[in-house]
Scaffold this motif. Structure first.
Motif, short mmCIF file in Angstrom:
data_model
loop_
_atom_site.label_atom_id
_atom_site.label_comp_id
_atom_site.label_asym_id
_atom_site.label_seq_id
_atom_site.Cartn_x
_atom_site.Cartn_y
_atom_site.Cartn_z
N GLN A 411 0.83 -1.20 0.00
CA GLN A 411 0.00 0.00 0.00
C GLN A 411 0.87 1.26 0.00
N TYR A 412 1.97 1.22 0.72
CA TYR A 412 2.89 2.37 0.77
C TYR A 412 3.44 2.67 -0.62
N ILE A 413 3.83 1.61 -1.35
CA ILE A 413 4.35 1.78 -2.70
C ILE A 413 3.28 2.39 -3.61
N ALA A 414 2.06 1.85 -3.52
CA ALA A 414 0.98 2.32 -4.39
C ALA A 414 0.66 3.79 -4.14
N GLU A 415 0.61 4.17 -2.87
CA GLU A 415 0.28 5.56 -2.54
C GLU A 415 1.39 6.51 -2.99
N PHE A 450 -4.36 -4.34 -4.44
CA PHE A 450 -4.26 -3.01 -5.06
C PHE A 450 -5.57 -2.46 -5.64
N SER A 451 -6.60 -3.28 -5.80
CA SER A 451 -7.82 -2.76 -6.43
C SER A 451 -8.46 -1.61 -5.65
N PRO A 452 -8.47 -1.61 -4.29
CA PRO A 452 -9.03 -0.45 -3.60
C PRO A 452 -8.25 0.84 -3.89
N ILE A 453 -6.92 0.70 -4.00
CA ILE A 453 -6.09 1.86 -4.29
C ILE A 453 -6.32 2.32 -5.74
N ILE A 457 -7.71 6.05 -6.74
CA ILE A 457 -6.96 6.95 -7.61
C ILE A 457 -7.79 7.32 -8.84
N ALA A 458 -8.49 6.35 -9.42
CA ALA A 458 -9.33 6.62 -10.59
C ALA A 458 -10.38 7.68 -10.27
N MET A 459 -10.96 7.58 -9.07
CA MET A 459 -11.96 8.56 -8.66
C MET A 459 -11.32 9.94 -8.47
N GLN A 460 -10.14 9.96 -7.87
CA GLN A 460 -9.45 11.23 -7.62
C GLN A 460 -9.09 11.97 -8.90
N LEU A 469 -9.44 -0.61 -13.32
CA LEU A 469 -9.44 -1.94 -12.71
C LEU A 469 -9.10 -3.01 -13.75
N ALA A 470 -9.57 -2.82 -14.97
CA ALA A 470 -9.21 -3.75 -16.05
C ALA A 470 -7.70 -3.71 -16.31
N GLY A 471 -7.12 -2.50 -16.26
CA GLY A 471 -5.67 -2.38 -16.40
C GLY A 471 -4.93 -3.09 -15.29
#
Length: 529
Positions: A411-415, A450-453, A457-460, A469-471
């Motif tokens: 999660q840290y990496i994703a953020e 990673f899907s919640p992240i 991000i998509a919403m932001q 999510l498909a990606g």
């Protein structure tokens, strides 16, 4: 702290790819580094780390069972003479190894992926390609690359149905899974369509006598036709049925197209390319007295049992519950659990198929017992490599359990990535999925993580959530080509333990290329929305 979180990625790449260490040495050093950083910089308690390590050891046993079953099945068929008959069957379709890698590695592997998932295809088709004459390095590399496009819909849609199950959209949109599946198959018209050609390019470039792409480009029309047959039918099946049977039905559809066109020589060059054949291989010219269906029947048993245990509710319930070796709440730590439903395991099904082969093909049981002994010898070196690899994976995954109030390392990496690359996220999303699968070895776990992240991000950034999510799903599929425990499995079943770094060096560029194509496909989809 970002460098600490990235240690689980940097260390394996450094030791295996740059230093050219075996997985045993490279992953031992990598796991020690990640564990020490987890205990110190990340603030993980010793009990959590120990429980995670035991979790990894338990998961290693489940993978070893699959490896044992795959090798035992192939060795049994070698002893019964079935492999010789299968080889003769392929010679009647095409003796060209460029054709065989598509039919066996990509399409038959896709069928196995659709039914079983969890790294099973590379463990099954790698040794099968070896038996057909491919040199062991080619068999391992190509089996890994081929096990990509069908992965988002593997194990009867598990990466979609389970991987996305923790998102709020599941409760609010009854068609959510199917909508994401349609987006993934739409994007894959750009990415997955080229997988057969990528396989042929890798085959001729790394394993051809001329080490070039000239012999690959001759195959482009046919490879493109087969790839498009797969991805276009996958798009159709996703629209008609949802995610569960996309890989199974698309692979069967494309198998028909590939077999008929190859047999007719349609769009194929007249020369038969066989540069990747191993030196000690000879095609037996003596006509086998075994029927082709009988020779293939153990593999049909595998597909049939996989589907029965995953589609028929009563059989699925029995297989999951009859012999449950799951280790729950290891060392009393809530949430650290390793599942092992013995009868549900693809490894058990492969063993059953190997045992049934001697009866179906009218041979002595000694063929099976001899094959089993050979399989045990083959997998003995893989055990420790998998132990270190999965210890690293589980410490990385469970790192959110710490005393420093830090997010988990993934999660840290994703953020951190989102903070700097949010504006071009449609191109980044596949690489985050790839990253997750590279470390965890599972497209499902990558997507769960990673899907919640990805959704947030998509919403932001104001882009379409389902396309992002498909990606993620397609990137996780690409990560299967390079994840260490899949590479360990693929190297083990063809007798190349210790060569894992060499394999990753050959699969990493196709993995990156697939993510780039997925990102481009996602961008095109968004542009026309």
């Amino acid at each position: 702290m970002l460098f600490v979180a990235l240690s689980a990625i940097i260390a394996p790449l450094f030791f295996l790819v740059i230093m050219r260490m075996s997985a045993l040495k490279g992953m031992a050093l990598s796991s020690i580094i990640v564990i020490l950083l987890g205990l110190t910089a990340w603030g993980m308690e010793g009990k959590i780390v120990m429980a995670s390590t035991l979790q990894g050891a338990h998961k290693a046993l489940t993978i070893l069972l699959i490896l044992f079953g795959a090798i035992a099945l192939l060795n049994t068929l070698t002893h019964t003479g079935a492999v010789d008959r299968i080889n003769q069957g392929f010679q009647s379709i095409s003796g060209d190894m460029r054709v065989q890698v598509i039919i066996v590695g990509f399409l038959f592997g896709s069928l196995i992926e659709g039914a079983a998932g969890f790294g099973t295809p590379a463990a099954v088709v790698g040794p099968l390609m070896f038996a057909l004459g491919f040199n062991p390095m080619a068999a391992a590399v190509l089996a890994l690359i081929a096990n990509s496009t069908p992965v988002p819909f593997g194990a009867v849609g598990t990466p979609v149905l389970v991987g996305l199950s923790n998102l709020e959209s599941v409760a609010t949109n009854p068609n959510f899974f199917q909508e994401v599946a349609i987006k993934a198959t739409t994007i894959d018209l750009m990415a997955g369509t080229f997988t057969p050609f990528i396989l042929i390019m890798v085959l001729t470039f790394f394993f051809g006598k001329n080490k070039g792409l000239k012999e690959a480009f001759k195959m482009f029309p046919w490879a493109f036709l087969v790839g498009l047959s797969y991805t276009s039918s996958a798009f159709l099946y996703a629209n008609l049925f949802g995610p569960e049977f996309v890989s199974i039905l698309a692979s069967l559809t494309a198998l028909v197209v590939a077999t008929l066109t190859a047999k007719a020589g349609f769009l194929l060059p007249k020369d038969e390319w066989q540069d990747a054949m191993r030196d000690d291989f000879e095609v037996k010219t003596t006509k086998s007295d075994m029927g082709l269906i009988r020779a293939w029947s153990p593999y049909l048993v595998v597909v049939g049992l996989l589907l029965l245990t995953r589609v028929v509710p009563s059989i699925k319930s029995f297989a999951q519950g009859a012999i449950d070796l799951t280790w729950r709440n290891i060392l009393g730590v809530e949430g650290i659990t390793s599942g092992w439903e013995f009868l549900y395991s693809p490894g058990t099904i492969l063993i059953i198929a190997a045992f049934s082969a001697v009866f179906i093909q009218g041979k002595s049981v000694n063929n099976f017992t001899k094959a089993g002994k050979e399989a045990l010898v083959s997998i003995k070196n893989a055990g420790f490599s998998l132990l270190f690899t999965l210890a690293l994976v589980q410490v990385f995954t469970n790192s959110g359990m710490n005393t420093n109030d830090l997010a988990s390392m993934p999660q840290y990496i994703a953020e951190a990535l989102a903070g700097s690359l949010g504006s071009v996220w449609i191109f980044v999303a596949p690489f985050l999925g790839q990253l997750g699968a590279f470390i965890t070895g599972s497209a499902t776990v990558s997507t769960l993580t990673f899907s919640p992240i990805q959704e947030s991000i998509a919403m932001q950034v104001g882009t379409d959530v389902n396309t992002v999510l498909a990606g993620q799903l397609l990137g996780a599929a690409a990560g299967n080509m390079i994840c260490v425990h899949n590479v360990v499995s693929a190297s083990t079943v063809v007798g190349l333990s210790g060569k894992e770094g060499d394999i990753i060096r050959k699969t990493i560029l196709p993995s990156i290329a697939y993510c780039l194509l997925a990102g481009l496909g996602g961008f095109i989809v968004l542009s026309f929305m």
